[in-house]
Design an enzyme around this catalytic site. Structure first.
Site, PDB file in Angstrom:
ATOM      1  N   GLN A 153       0.808  -1.232   0.000  1.00 58.68           N
ATOM      2  CA  GLN A 153       0.000   0.000   0.000  1.00 58.68           C
ATOM      3  C   GLN A 153       0.838   1.278   0.000  1.00 58.68           C
ATOM      4  O   GLN A 153       0.524   2.238  -0.676  1.00 58.68           O
ATOM      5  CB  GLN A 153      -0.941  -0.004   1.211  1.00 58.68           C
ATOM      6  N   ASP A 310     -14.197  -2.672  -4.403  1.00 55.27           N
ATOM      7  CA  ASP A 310     -13.025  -2.023  -3.805  1.00 55.27           C
ATOM      8  C   ASP A 310     -13.137  -1.857  -2.296  1.00 55.27           C
ATOM      9  O   ASP A 310     -12.304  -2.366  -1.559  1.00 55.27           O
ATOM     10  CB  ASP A 310     -12.753  -0.668  -4.479  1.00 55.27           C
TER      11      ASP A 310
HETATM   12 FE   FE2 Z   1      -8.082  -0.942  -4.195  1.00 56.23          FE
END
Ligand code: FE2
Length: 428
Positions: A153, A310
């Site tokens: 991330q 998502d």
């Molecule tokens: Fe994502």
């Protein structure tokens, strides 16, 4: 031998109506009208739509249902979301991630989702999310397929141990190689990360799914490198670019060069319509870009497009309900996907196309496929999206795993009919 189950009189997503589905030992045995066999159990489909389950090609099970912890995202931007997630991530426990992910999996099954590709953050050296979601994947496997993506991330190179942790996650059994090239420190670092991640996938025979160009910056062109590396390394059919929001604002001439290259490399696109329209365009004055990749143009080039959910109630998105029909509906509106063919294609983008991107075995309603299906309170796929149709039955391996109900209401107005059914399907 008496077959396990026959479901009578259903419509199918390809337009066939009045079909019977014969199911035995967890598989679909026969599909045709008027099957003259007595099974152990019979279900009347009532002429409604039987669909293979929804497939969510892009999700985050480690952050789901964490809304407000430790604070809300006031700016509504991707970057504030990443900062809030970083604050929460530092104190995450295994039990917390497992509990939230399991709660969401229950909701997903009830909404007819049969498979989820979930990214899992590998930034934290403890890899708490990885261990938790590997456990969740194992526990829910009888009723929900989960595919995990190792997702750095904070950046493969921008986080101190991004690369090392990604490799550890793959060793632990995470299925797919992820990345976030637009979040590295420089364009060059982003380009290098794409090359490195594709090389790792090629060496290990894995699939690739990068958060790619999730920005309003039209100069963010990492998709170009992803396509080139896919071709160079022979990864055709195993690579997806998620989000691709920069494509919304790219120069039209450049897009006319890019899309044929994506098609040639067999790189799939996974826009996330709810999140893209929520997070993108936040730095624009009017007119505001809405950040959805160019879906109709990609379809015209033959590029596989799946829509992902998502996020649900996390630092990036405070809404959502595991409803892939809502995802498709937003894609249709935000992308002007308004012809009958485009609306049907939007349905395929939450069913058969993501199933193919994930490489799901036995997906579909043909004889020989796994008997995983959803009976929807709609006559066809377009109506299912229009109504966000109730899931009347969800089957996994020929066994009912969830039952829904119709949404009847009683109207109390003088001279008007009392009983209304706003969910009543109309043939279209
Ligand atoms: Fe994502």
């Amino acid at each position: 031998m008496t077959p396990d189950l026959v479901i009578r009189n259903v419509a199918l997503p390809d337009g066939r109506t009045g079909q019977d589905l014969l199911i035995h030992a967890g598989r679909i045995v026969e599909v045709r009208p008027g099957i003259a066999v007595a099974a152990r159990e019979e279900i009347d489909g009532g002429g409604l739509l039987a669909s293979p389950p929804f497939v969510d090609a892009h999700f985050h099970l480690d952050s789901v249902l964490s809304l407000g912890r430790p604070r809300l995202n006031e700016s509504g931007t991707l970057l504030e979301g990443i900062r809030i997630w970083g604050e929460l991530r530092a104190g995450l426990t295994h039990e917390d991630v497992v509990e939230r992910a399991l709660a969401y999996c229950d909701l997903a099954v009830a909404q007819g989702i049969g498979a989820i590709r979930s990214h899992v953050d590998v930034t934290d050296d403890r890899l708490v999310g990885v261990a938790a979601l590997l456990e969740v994947k194992r526990r829910v496997a009888p009723w929900l397929t989960i595919q995990l993506v190792a997702f750095p991330q904070d950046g493969l190179y921008r986080a101190p141990r991004g690369l090392a942790n990604l490799l550890r996650a793959l060793e632990l059994g995470v299925d797919v190689v992820g990345g976030i090239p637009h979040h590295e420190r420089t364009m060059e670092d982003g380009r290098r990360s794409v090359v490195e991640l594709c090389t790792i996938a090629a060496e290990r025979g894995l699939r690739v799914d990068l958060h790619c160009d999730e920005t309003d910056d039209p100069a963010s062109r990492h998709i170009e490198t992803l396509v080139a590396e896919t071709t160079r390394l022979g990864l055709q059919g195993r690579v997806a670019g998620s989000h691709l929001t920069s494509m919304h604002g790219m120069d039209n001439y450049y897009v006319s060069k890019l899309l044929p290259l994506m098609a040639e490399a067999g790189v799939a696109a996974i826009p996330n319509p709810l999140i893209n329209i929520w997070l993108q365009g936040r730095h624009d004055a009017w007119p505001k870009r809405r950040g959805l990749a160019r879906v109709a143009e990609m379809w015209a080039q033959g590029i596989p497009v799946a829509f992902g959910h998502d996020c649900v109630m996390d630092p990036w998105y405070p809404m959502g309900s595991a409803d892939m029909l809502e995802v498709a509906k937003m894609a249709i509106h935000a992308g002007h996907l308004t012809s009958r063919a485009q609306m049907r294609a939007a349905y395929e983008a939450i069913t058969s196309v993501p199933a193919s991107i994930l490489g799901l075995e036995g997906y579909g309603l043909d004889p020989g496929c796994r008997a995983d299906l959803v009976l929807l309170e709609a006559a066809d796929p377009i109506e299912a999206i229009r109504l966000q149709a109730a899931r009347l039955l969800v089957l996994r391996g020929g066994r009912v795993v969830a039952r829904g109900s119709s949404r009847r209401v009683r109207l109390e107005l003088p001279g008007r009919p009392g009983e209304l059914d706003p969910g009543r399907p109309f043939p279209s």
